[in-house]
Design a protein around this motif. Structure first.
Motif, PDB file in Angstrom:
ATOM      1  N   TYR A   1      -5.436   9.080  -8.563  1.00 53.66           N
ATOM      2  CA  TYR A   1      -4.311   8.132  -8.598  1.00 53.66           C
ATOM      3  C   TYR A   1      -4.433   7.240  -9.839  1.00 53.66           C
ATOM      4  O   TYR A   1      -3.451   6.933 -10.501  1.00 53.66           O
ATOM      5  CB  TYR A   1      -4.375   7.286  -7.323  1.00 53.66           C
ATOM      6  CG  TYR A   1      -3.054   6.704  -6.875  1.00 53.66           C
ATOM      7  CD1 TYR A   1      -2.201   7.422  -6.042  1.00 53.66           C
ATOM      8  CD2 TYR A   1      -2.680   5.430  -7.249  1.00 53.66           C
ATOM      9  CE1 TYR A   1      -1.010   6.889  -5.612  1.00 53.66           C
ATOM     10  CE2 TYR A   1      -1.486   4.889  -6.809  1.00 53.66           C
ATOM     11  CZ  TYR A   1      -0.652   5.619  -5.993  1.00 53.66           C
ATOM     12  OH  TYR A   1       0.529   5.091  -5.569  1.00 53.66           O
TER      13      TYR A   1
ATOM     14  N   SER B   1       1.357   6.423   3.376  1.00 49.25           N
ATOM     15  CA  SER B   1      -0.115   6.286   3.386  1.00 49.25           C
ATOM     16  C   SER B   1      -0.700   6.670   4.746  1.00 49.25           C
ATOM     17  O   SER B   1      -1.571   5.986   5.268  1.00 49.25           O
ATOM     18  CB  SER B   1      -0.572   4.852   3.074  1.00 49.25           C
ATOM     19  OG  SER B   1       0.017   4.354   1.927  1.00 49.25           O
TER      20      SER B   1
ATOM     21  N   SER C   1      -5.034  -1.024  -2.817  1.00 48.96           N
ATOM     22  CA  SER C   1      -5.239  -0.819  -1.382  1.00 48.96           C
ATOM     23  C   SER C   1      -6.250   0.304  -1.119  1.00 48.96           C
ATOM     24  O   SER C   1      -7.112   0.203  -0.243  1.00 48.96           O
ATOM     25  CB  SER C   1      -3.883  -0.533  -0.728  1.00 48.96           C
ATOM     26  OG  SER C   1      -3.993   0.375   0.308  1.00 48.96           O
ATOM     27  N   LEU C   2      -6.177   1.363  -1.902  1.00 50.41           N
ATOM     28  CA  LEU C   2      -7.145   2.458  -1.747  1.00 50.41           C
ATOM     29  C   LEU C   2      -8.551   2.001  -2.120  1.00 50.41           C
ATOM     30  O   LEU C   2      -9.528   2.288  -1.421  1.00 50.41           O
ATOM     31  CB  LEU C   2      -6.748   3.628  -2.657  1.00 50.41           C
ATOM     32  CG  LEU C   2      -5.559   4.469  -2.221  1.00 50.41           C
ATOM     33  CD1 LEU C   2      -4.976   5.221  -3.395  1.00 50.41           C
ATOM     34  CD2 LEU C   2      -5.993   5.458  -1.151  1.00 50.41           C
TER      35      LEU C   2
ATOM     36  N   TYR D   1       2.445  11.240   2.506  1.00 52.16           N
ATOM     37  CA  TYR D   1       1.911  10.630   1.303  1.00 52.16           C
ATOM     38  C   TYR D   1       2.501   9.241   1.107  1.00 52.16           C
ATOM     39  O   TYR D   1       1.782   8.271   0.862  1.00 52.16           O
ATOM     40  CB  TYR D   1       2.262  11.520   0.115  1.00 52.16           C
ATOM     41  CG  TYR D   1       1.567  11.119  -1.146  1.00 52.16           C
ATOM     42  CD1 TYR D   1       0.253  11.484  -1.363  1.00 52.16           C
ATOM     43  CD2 TYR D   1       2.215  10.372  -2.113  1.00 52.16           C
ATOM     44  CE1 TYR D   1      -0.404  11.117  -2.522  1.00 52.16           C
ATOM     45  CE2 TYR D   1       1.575  10.000  -3.280  1.00 52.16           C
ATOM     46  CZ  TYR D   1       0.270  10.379  -3.472  1.00 52.16           C
ATOM     47  OH  TYR D   1      -0.376  10.007  -4.623  1.00 52.16           O
ATOM     48  N   SER D   2       3.815   9.154   1.249  1.00 49.58           N
ATOM     49  CA  SER D   2       4.484   7.907   0.931  1.00 49.58           C
ATOM     50  C   SER D   2       4.127   6.790   1.903  1.00 49.58           C
ATOM     51  O   SER D   2       4.016   5.632   1.512  1.00 49.58           O
ATOM     52  CB  SER D   2       5.992   8.144   0.912  1.00 49.58           C
ATOM     53  OG  SER D   2       6.635   7.003   0.461  1.00 49.58           O
TER      54      SER D   2
ATOM     55  N   GLY E   1       4.407   3.234  -3.798  1.00 46.51           N
ATOM     56  CA  GLY E   1       3.590   3.527  -4.974  1.00 46.51           C
ATOM     57  C   GLY E   1       4.172   4.692  -5.744  1.00 46.51           C
ATOM     58  O   GLY E   1       5.388   4.930  -5.723  1.00 46.51           O
ATOM     59  N   LEU E   2       3.293   5.420  -6.412  1.00 42.96           N
ATOM     60  CA  LEU E   2       3.748   6.562  -7.202  1.00 42.96           C
ATOM     61  C   LEU E   2       4.480   7.564  -6.325  1.00 42.96           C
ATOM     62  O   LEU E   2       5.353   8.281  -6.786  1.00 42.96           O
ATOM     63  CB  LEU E   2       2.547   7.239  -7.860  1.00 42.96           C
ATOM     64  CG  LEU E   2       1.851   6.405  -8.938  1.00 42.96           C
ATOM     65  CD1 LEU E   2       0.523   7.029  -9.319  1.00 42.96           C
ATOM     66  CD2 LEU E   2       2.747   6.307 -10.159  1.00 42.96           C
ATOM     67  N   GLY E   3       4.105   7.601  -5.057  1.00 41.17           N
ATOM     68  CA  GLY E   3       4.771   8.504  -4.125  1.00 41.17           C
ATOM     69  C   GLY E   3       6.272   8.243  -4.080  1.00 41.17           C
ATOM     70  O   GLY E   3       7.072   9.177  -4.020  1.00 41.17           O
ATOM     71  N   ASN E   4       6.653   6.979  -4.125  1.00 38.63           N
ATOM     72  CA  ASN E   4       8.074   6.643  -4.046  1.00 38.63           C
ATOM     73  C   ASN E   4       8.788   6.862  -5.368  1.00 38.63           C
ATOM     74  O   ASN E   4       9.914   7.336  -5.407  1.00 38.63           O
ATOM     75  CB  ASN E   4       8.251   5.167  -3.695  1.00 38.63           C
ATOM     76  CG  ASN E   4       7.545   4.804  -2.412  1.00 38.63           C
ATOM     77  OD1 ASN E   4       6.327   4.900  -2.325  1.00 38.63           O
ATOM     78  ND2 ASN E   4       8.294   4.444  -1.412  1.00 38.63           N
TER      79      ASN E   4
ATOM     80  N   SER F   1       0.825  -1.196   0.000  1.00 38.55           N
ATOM     81  CA  SER F   1       0.000   0.000   0.000  1.00 38.55           C
ATOM     82  C   SER F   1       0.862   1.250   0.000  1.00 38.55           C
ATOM     83  O   SER F   1       0.609   2.208  -0.721  1.00 38.55           O
ATOM     84  CB  SER F   1      -0.910  -0.020   1.231  1.00 38.55           C
ATOM     85  OG  SER F   1      -1.292   1.279   1.580  1.00 38.55           O
ATOM     86  N   ALA F   2       1.910   1.222   0.812  1.00 33.60           N
ATOM     87  CA  ALA F   2       2.737   2.421   0.966  1.00 33.60           C
ATOM     88  C   ALA F   2       3.589   2.693  -0.270  1.00 33.60           C
ATOM     89  O   ALA F   2       3.721   3.836  -0.701  1.00 33.60           O
ATOM     90  CB  ALA F   2       3.621   2.272   2.204  1.00 33.60           C
TER      91      ALA F   2
ATOM     92  N   ILE G   1      -6.075   4.508   6.538  1.00 35.08           N
ATOM     93  CA  ILE G   1      -5.757   3.230   5.892  1.00 35.08           C
ATOM     94  C   ILE G   1      -5.045   2.299   6.873  1.00 35.08           C
ATOM     95  O   ILE G   1      -5.355   1.120   6.982  1.00 35.08           O
ATOM     96  CB  ILE G   1      -4.836   3.472   4.679  1.00 35.08           C
ATOM     97  CG1 ILE G   1      -5.611   4.180   3.590  1.00 35.08           C
ATOM     98  CG2 ILE G   1      -4.224   2.169   4.196  1.00 35.08           C
ATOM     99  CD1 ILE G   1      -6.364   3.283   2.669  1.00 35.08           C
TER     100      ILE G   1
ATOM    101  N   MET H   1      -5.014   8.845   6.681  1.00 36.56           N
ATOM    102  CA  MET H   1      -6.201   8.571   5.880  1.00 36.56           C
ATOM    103  C   MET H   1      -6.947   7.416   6.467  1.00 36.56           C
ATOM    104  O   MET H   1      -7.875   6.892   5.867  1.00 36.56           O
ATOM    105  CB  MET H   1      -5.801   8.188   4.467  1.00 36.56           C
ATOM    106  CG  MET H   1      -5.280   9.355   3.744  1.00 36.56           C
ATOM    107  SD  MET H   1      -4.442   8.842   2.313  1.00 36.56           S
ATOM    108  CE  MET H   1      -3.488  10.312   2.095  1.00 36.56           C
TER     109      MET H   1
HETATM  110  N1  TRP Z   1       1.542   5.762  -0.317  1.00 31.71           N
HETATM  111  C1  TRP Z   1       1.105   5.755  -1.666  1.00 31.71           C
HETATM  112  C2  TRP Z   1       2.274   6.060  -2.577  1.00 31.71           C
HETATM  113  O1  TRP Z   1       3.369   6.233  -2.142  1.00 31.71           O
HETATM  114  C3  TRP Z   1       0.006   6.739  -1.923  1.00 31.71           C
HETATM  115  C4  TRP Z   1      -1.049   6.720  -0.913  1.00 31.71           C
HETATM  116  C5  TRP Z   1      -1.382   7.719  -0.124  1.00 31.71           C
HETATM  117  C6  TRP Z   1      -1.842   5.628  -0.587  1.00 31.71           C
HETATM  118  N2  TRP Z   1      -2.351   7.325   0.720  1.00 31.71           N
HETATM  119  C7  TRP Z   1      -2.648   6.056   0.467  1.00 31.71           C
HETATM  120  C8  TRP Z   1      -1.912   4.334  -1.052  1.00 31.71           C
HETATM  121  C9  TRP Z   1      -3.505   5.180   1.056  1.00 31.71           C
HETATM  122  C10 TRP Z   1      -2.781   3.467  -0.460  1.00 31.71           C
HETATM  123  C11 TRP Z   1      -3.562   3.882   0.598  1.00 31.71           C
HETATM  124  O2  TRP Z   1       2.103   6.156  -3.742  1.00 31.71           O
END
Ligand code: TRP
Length: 467
Positions: free
Chosen positions: A91, A231, A334-335, A228-229, A13-16, A10-11, A236, A234
């Motif tokens: 996303y 997650s 995951s979202l 953001y990275s 992702g595009l953020g990284n 989940s963590a 989650i 939120m």
């Molecule tokens: N962490 C994810 C990324 O690095 C983006 C993200 C933010 C996310 N909040 C989230 C993904 C909640 C899953 C759930 O791209």
């Protein structure tokens, strides 16, 4: 291990892969990494531990976990449930862009097409041509949403966990292979030094004097990226925590998730930043300009880097965008799953129907972001394109408010001891007790409010921010 893998999926992702490298490039390389690491180990640790412990102690997903702990804080859960829906809708649009690049590189490798080569259309033209096309951005995000829906329909065990066990190792291997390749290219040293050796050059104003404003901007940038990275903020991680066994150690798991996530971010920079240096030197582009590419770094600058390394370029490009597709898909799943699970928990609805319903809602919301740079470009919200607006509202407004209120709630009403006790359920002592208590009561709320204020100033008075 399954828990850590799922949380890492989940963590990461595009953020990284997309956000971290361009921020690191912009904010001075090594110094940004040092600040980022310090924040992850303190602030990130505090917030992730809090969320996972809330989930495990209440056994609820984000929607109802807060109200279980305190009646008047139940609204936090409601806000937290809306955020994933808003985020996933844009996303998936960026996911669609990534799929477009994957297809383009496959065409270049297998079909010998020359779509973004030096002689062919410029990569900037390719990118803007694509995102402003009347229909294509929507079609590609739909493909991305359908692929995620296909996995979600199969369920958590057979769909999500299975696909993670394939995509996550593939992601690691590709990341390592590509970064080793890039580092070994002639001329990579200089970029590597910029990226890995911290110095304070980027914190100095034009006259060479140390600038507090630049330091504050770098810290705020790193902090937003960290949320953001990982997650965070939120809800989650609350949902993930509710699936965790009492015998598992929260502290250790959080540290491991942080290590995985940060490792991938740092490797992403290793793939990209030295490449941009080599390209800049070859093409005569001033390095400062190349490093300031911002969000376009991955979609515009990187294809130029691939084109400049000769015949291996398209193959490396294909591998790179396969990697980004995997990372984006696991996060989007995951979202998406967070929304499906909230729905299934509270309404009697079958999983297939919930997946279809949420998917349609995502596709509907995604339409705005997908067409916002093209067909619907004339419609703006407070002067923003839809995608930027959704990103701003979620990451710069709702997220800091939610994080600050969570810290105030846990630090002052629930008391840190409740979280620490939950972390010690596994039988290990909670080693970071002092750090945790000070962070959650004092430092975390202050830092998070600073993000909120600075983001609002940036949005309302852009000229002030650029000073
Ligand atoms: N962490 C994810 C990324 O690095 C983006 C993200 C933010 C996310 N909040 C989230 C993904 C909640 C899953 C759930 O791209």
């Amino acid at each position: 291990m399954a828990f850590i893998l799922a949380a890492a999926a989940s963590a990461i992702g595009l953020g990284n892969l997309w956000r971290f490298p361009y921020l690191a490039a912009q904010y001075g390389g090594g110094i940004f990494i040092v600040i980022y690491l310090a924040l992850v180990m303190t602030l990130g640790f505090t917030l992730m531990t809090t969320e996972i412990a809330i989930g495990r102690s209440t056994l609820q997903s984000q929607l109802t976990a807060y109200s279980r702990l305190h009646k008047s804080f139940g609204f936090l859960g409601l806000i937290g449930t809306l955020v994933p829906l808003l985020i996933v809708s844009y996303y998936c649009v960026i996911g669609g862009w990534v799929v477009k690049y994957l297809v383009a590189y496959a065409e270049m490798v297998f079909g010998n097409a020359n779509l973004m080569g030096e002689a062919a259309a410029d990569s900037a033209a390719f990118f803007s041509g694509f995102i402003s096309a009347p229909f294509a951005p929507f079609a590609y995000s739909l493909i991305f949403i359908l692929a995620c829906a296909g996995i979600i329909v199969l369920g958590v065990k057979n769909g999500i966990e299975k696909s993670n066990t394939i995509m996550m190792p593939a992601l690691f291997i590709l990341a390592i292979v590509i970064s080793v390749y890039v580092i070994c290219l002639p001329g990579a040293k200089e970029g590597l030094a910029y990226y890995l050796i911290p110095n304070t050059d980027s914190l100095r104003a034009a006259d060479g004097s140390f600038s507090i404003a630049l330091l504050a901007k770098t810290i705020l940038g790193a902090m937003g990226q960290m949320f953001y990275s990982l997650s965070l903020a939120m809800g989650i991680m609350i949902t993930y925590g509710s699936y965790m066994r009492k015998t598992d150690c929260i502290e250790l798991s959080v540290r491991r998730i942080e290590i995985f996530d940060t490792l991938i971010s740092v490797i992403a920079g290793l793939m990209i930043i030295p490449g941009v240096y080599i390209f800049a030197a070859k093409s005569g582009l001033p390095i400062k300009e190349a490093m300031n590419a911002g969000p376009g770094l991955m979609f515009i600058t990187l294809p130029k880097v691939f084109a400049s390394i000769g015949s291996a370029g398209p193959i490396i490009g294909l591998a790179f965008f396969a990697l980004v597709t995997f990372a984006a898909a696991t996060s989007a799943i995951s979202l998406y799953e967070a929304c499906v699970a909230s729905l299934c928990d509270h309404i009697r609805i079958d999983r297939k129907a919930a997946t279809f319903f949420v998917g349609s809602l995502i596709a509907f919301l995604a339409t705005f972001s997908a067409l916002g740079y093209g067909a619907w470009g004339h419609i703006t919200l407070f002067g923003w394109q839809f995608l930027d607006f959704f990103d701003f509202v979620t990451n710069s407004v709702i997220m800091p408010i939610l994080a600050a209120l969570t810290c105030i709630f846990v630090g002052w009403i629930l008391k840190p001891k409740a979280i620490i006790d939950e972390c010690e359920e596994c039988g290990h002592t909670f080693k970071s007790r002092r750090l945790y208590t000070v962070m959650v009561k004092w430092i975390a709320p202050l830092l998070v409010v600073a993000i909120l204020i600075s983001e609002v100033i940036r949005a309302l008075f852009p000229s002030l921010w650029s000073i």
